[in-house]
Design a protein around this motif. Structure first.
Motif, PDB file in Angstrom:
ATOM      1  N   PRO A  67       0.775  -1.249   0.000  1.00 52.14           N
ATOM      2  CA  PRO A  67       0.000   0.000   0.000  1.00 52.14           C
ATOM      3  C   PRO A  67       0.805   1.298   0.000  1.00 52.14           C
ATOM      4  N   PHE A  68       2.123   1.233  -0.005  1.00 52.22           N
ATOM      5  CA  PHE A  68       2.935   2.439   0.140  1.00 52.22           C
ATOM      6  C   PHE A  68       3.809   2.671  -1.085  1.00 52.22           C
ATOM      7  N   ASN A  69       4.337   3.890  -1.217  1.00 52.98           N
ATOM      8  CA  ASN A  69       5.288   4.190  -2.287  1.00 52.98           C
ATOM      9  C   ASN A  69       6.710   3.846  -1.873  1.00 52.98           C
ATOM     10  N   ASN A  70       7.001   3.977  -0.579  1.00 57.36           N
ATOM     11  CA  ASN A  70       8.351   3.742  -0.071  1.00 57.36           C
ATOM     12  C   ASN A  70       8.366   2.556   0.878  1.00 57.36           C
ATOM     13  N   LEU A  71       9.581   2.097   1.160  1.00 60.30           N
ATOM     14  CA  LEU A  71       9.791   1.012   2.111  1.00 60.30           C
ATOM     15  C   LEU A  71      10.963   1.407   2.993  1.00 60.30           C
ATOM     16  N   PHE A  72      10.801   1.258   4.289  1.00 63.64           N
ATOM     17  CA  PHE A  72      11.879   1.525   5.247  1.00 63.64           C
ATOM     18  C   PHE A  72      12.317   0.201   5.852  1.00 63.64           C
ATOM     19  N   LEU A  73      13.619  -0.026   5.863  1.00 58.99           N
ATOM     20  CA  LEU A  73      14.193  -1.258   6.393  1.00 58.99           C
ATOM     21  C   LEU A  73      15.281  -0.931   7.398  1.00 58.99           C
ATOM     22  N   ILE A  74      15.426  -1.800   8.378  1.00 58.03           N
ATOM     23  CA  ILE A  74      16.563  -1.745   9.291  1.00 58.03           C
ATOM     24  C   ILE A  74      17.385  -2.995   9.006  1.00 58.03           C
ATOM     25  N   VAL A  75      18.633  -2.777   8.595  1.00 55.72           N
ATOM     26  CA  VAL A  75      19.523  -3.880   8.232  1.00 55.72           C
ATOM     27  C   VAL A  75      20.719  -3.865   9.175  1.00 55.72           C
ATOM     28  N   ALA A  76      20.977  -5.002   9.792  1.00 57.43           N
ATOM     29  CA  ALA A  76      22.107  -5.131  10.714  1.00 57.43           C
ATOM     30  C   ALA A  76      23.032  -6.222  10.195  1.00 57.43           C
ATOM     31  N   ILE A  77      24.318  -5.903  10.120  1.00 62.33           N
ATOM     32  CA  ILE A  77      25.325  -6.900   9.754  1.00 62.33           C
ATOM     33  C   ILE A  77      26.109  -7.232  11.012  1.00 62.33           C
ATOM     34  N   GLU A  78      25.995  -8.485  11.425  1.00 60.83           N
ATOM     35  CA  GLU A  78      26.691  -8.986  12.607  1.00 60.83           C
ATOM     36  C   GLU A  78      28.039  -9.544  12.167  1.00 60.83           C
ATOM     37  N   MET A  79      29.111  -8.973  12.699  1.00 59.97           N
ATOM     38  CA  MET A  79      30.464  -9.340  12.283  1.00 59.97           C
ATOM     39  C   MET A  79      31.062 -10.411  13.209  1.00 59.97           C
ATOM     40  N   PRO A  80      32.111 -11.083  12.753  1.00 56.46           N
ATOM     41  CA  PRO A  80      32.711 -12.150  13.560  1.00 56.46           C
ATOM     42  C   PRO A  80      33.250 -11.664  14.915  1.00 56.46           C
ATOM     43  N   ASN A  81      33.641 -10.396  15.020  1.00 52.46           N
ATOM     44  CA  ASN A  81      34.198  -9.879  16.274  1.00 52.46           C
ATOM     45  C   ASN A  81      33.111  -9.467  17.271  1.00 52.46           C
ATOM     46  N   GLY A  82      31.826  -9.703  16.922  1.00 50.44           N
ATOM     47  CA  GLY A  82      30.726  -9.370  17.811  1.00 50.44           C
ATOM     48  C   GLY A  82      30.139  -7.992  17.570  1.00 50.44           C
ATOM     49  N   PHE A  83      30.806  -7.155  16.797  1.00 47.43           N
ATOM     50  CA  PHE A  83      30.312  -5.819  16.462  1.00 47.43           C
ATOM     51  C   PHE A  83      29.169  -5.943  15.462  1.00 47.43           C
ATOM     52  N   THR A  84      28.156  -5.103  15.602  1.00 46.26           N
ATOM     53  CA  THR A  84      27.030  -5.090  14.666  1.00 46.26           C
ATOM     54  C   THR A  84      26.877  -3.696  14.091  1.00 46.26           C
ATOM     55  N   LYS A  85      26.848  -3.611  12.766  1.00 45.46           N
ATOM     56  CA  LYS A  85      26.655  -2.351  12.039  1.00 45.46           C
ATOM     57  C   LYS A  85      25.192  -2.291  11.618  1.00 45.46           C
ATOM     58  N   VAL A  86      24.481  -1.228  12.015  1.00 48.45           N
ATOM     59  CA  VAL A  86      23.050  -1.105  11.737  1.00 48.45           C
ATOM     60  C   VAL A  86      22.807   0.089  10.815  1.00 48.45           C
ATOM     61  N   ASP A  87      22.005  -0.144   9.776  1.00 42.99           N
ATOM     62  CA  ASP A  87      21.624   0.910   8.834  1.00 42.99           C
ATOM     63  C   ASP A  87      20.105   0.981   8.739  1.00 42.99           C
ATOM     64  N   THR A  88      19.575   2.199   8.680  1.00 45.13           N
ATOM     65  CA  THR A  88      18.160   2.409   8.383  1.00 45.13           C
ATOM     66  C   THR A  88      18.089   2.891   6.945  1.00 45.13           C
ATOM     67  N   LEU A  89      17.337   2.180   6.123  1.00 38.01           N
ATOM     68  CA  LEU A  89      17.325   2.428   4.682  1.00 38.01           C
ATOM     69  C   LEU A  89      15.923   2.753   4.194  1.00 38.01           C
ATOM     70  N   GLU A  90      15.856   3.562   3.148  1.00 29.54           N
ATOM     71  CA  GLU A  90      14.586   3.872   2.497  1.00 29.54           C
ATOM     72  C   GLU A  90      14.707   3.579   1.010  1.00 29.54           C
ATOM     73  N   TYR A  91      13.716   2.888   0.473  1.00 27.97           N
ATOM     74  CA  TYR A  91      13.693   2.566  -0.956  1.00 27.97           C
ATOM     75  C   TYR A  91      12.340   2.964  -1.545  1.00 27.97           C
ATOM     76  N   GLU A  92      12.373   3.449  -2.774  1.00 22.78           N
ATOM     77  CA  GLU A  92      11.150   3.754  -3.511  1.00 22.78           C
ATOM     78  C   GLU A  92      10.643   2.450  -4.119  1.00 22.78           C
ATOM     79  N   MET A  93       9.390   2.116  -3.858  1.00 23.08           N
ATOM     80  CA  MET A  93       8.826   0.847  -4.316  1.00 23.08           C
ATOM     81  C   MET A  93       7.767   1.009  -5.400  1.00 23.08           C
ATOM     82  N   ALA A  94       7.250   2.232  -5.560  1.00 25.20           N
ATOM     83  CA  ALA A  94       6.185   2.461  -6.542  1.00 25.20           C
ATOM     84  C   ALA A  94       6.378   3.817  -7.211  1.00 25.20           C
TER      85      ALA A  94
END
Length: 159
Positions: A67-94
């Motif tokens: 139902p929306f034009n955009n999509l918001f995602l939270i993406v986390a990459i968990e690394m071998p050293n235990g650190f996690t990098k988190v990004d909040t992303l927006e994409y146009e879907m329509a």
């Protein structure tokens, strides 16, 4: 005649698989008919060559129920050293007229969304993806996001 048919099948298989030489990981997971706001899609990545660079993509399959034009995602990459990098992303879907973007001939579209370039991996990584869509003017997130059916993660080897 049988050898000729086998040759044609072999040629078709070679053409099919040679079109995607850059792909090193490509996996989808179903989220059902609606993606719940607390549902996290997780991918365990393979151990990759640490001397090479990779481009990362998020893949989505959606349909006309989105139902929306955009999509918001939270993406986390968990690394071998235990650190996690988190990004909040927006994409146009329509498009502005509401037509879904992406590839596909039916009402199901597949979108390959760019995430990161020139990434090096050293060890075992995990990727966690969750939706963070909110309606305009409302603070709580959309409880069950209709129209997204599958979430994927893709890694391509950089040239």
């Amino acid at each position: 005649m049988r050898i000729k048919n086998s040759g044609i099948l072999l040629l078709a298989a070679i053409l099919l698989f040679s079109c995607d030489k850059k792909r090193v990981f490509d996996q989808y997971k179903s989220v059902g008919s609606a993606w719940h706001k607390d549902s996290v899609v997780t991918f365990d990545l393979p151990v990759l060559d640490s001397t090479k660079k990779y481009n990362l993509f998020l893949n989505l399959r959606d349909n006309n129920n989105y139902p929306f034009n955009n999509l918001f995602l939270i993406v986390a990459i968990e690394m071998p050293n235990g650190f996690t990098k988190v990004d909040t992303l927006e994409y146009e879907m329509a498009a502005k007229d509401g037509t879904l973007l992406g590839n596909g001939f039916t009402d199901i579209k597949e979108s390959k969304l760019f995430y990161k370039a020139d990434v090096r991996f050293r060890g075992n990584y995990k990727v966690h993806i969750k939706q963070a869509v909110r309606e305009s003017g409302k603070i709580p997130g959309v409880e069950a996001l209709e129209g997204i059916t599958d979430v994927g993660f893709r890694i391509e080897q950089k040239d």
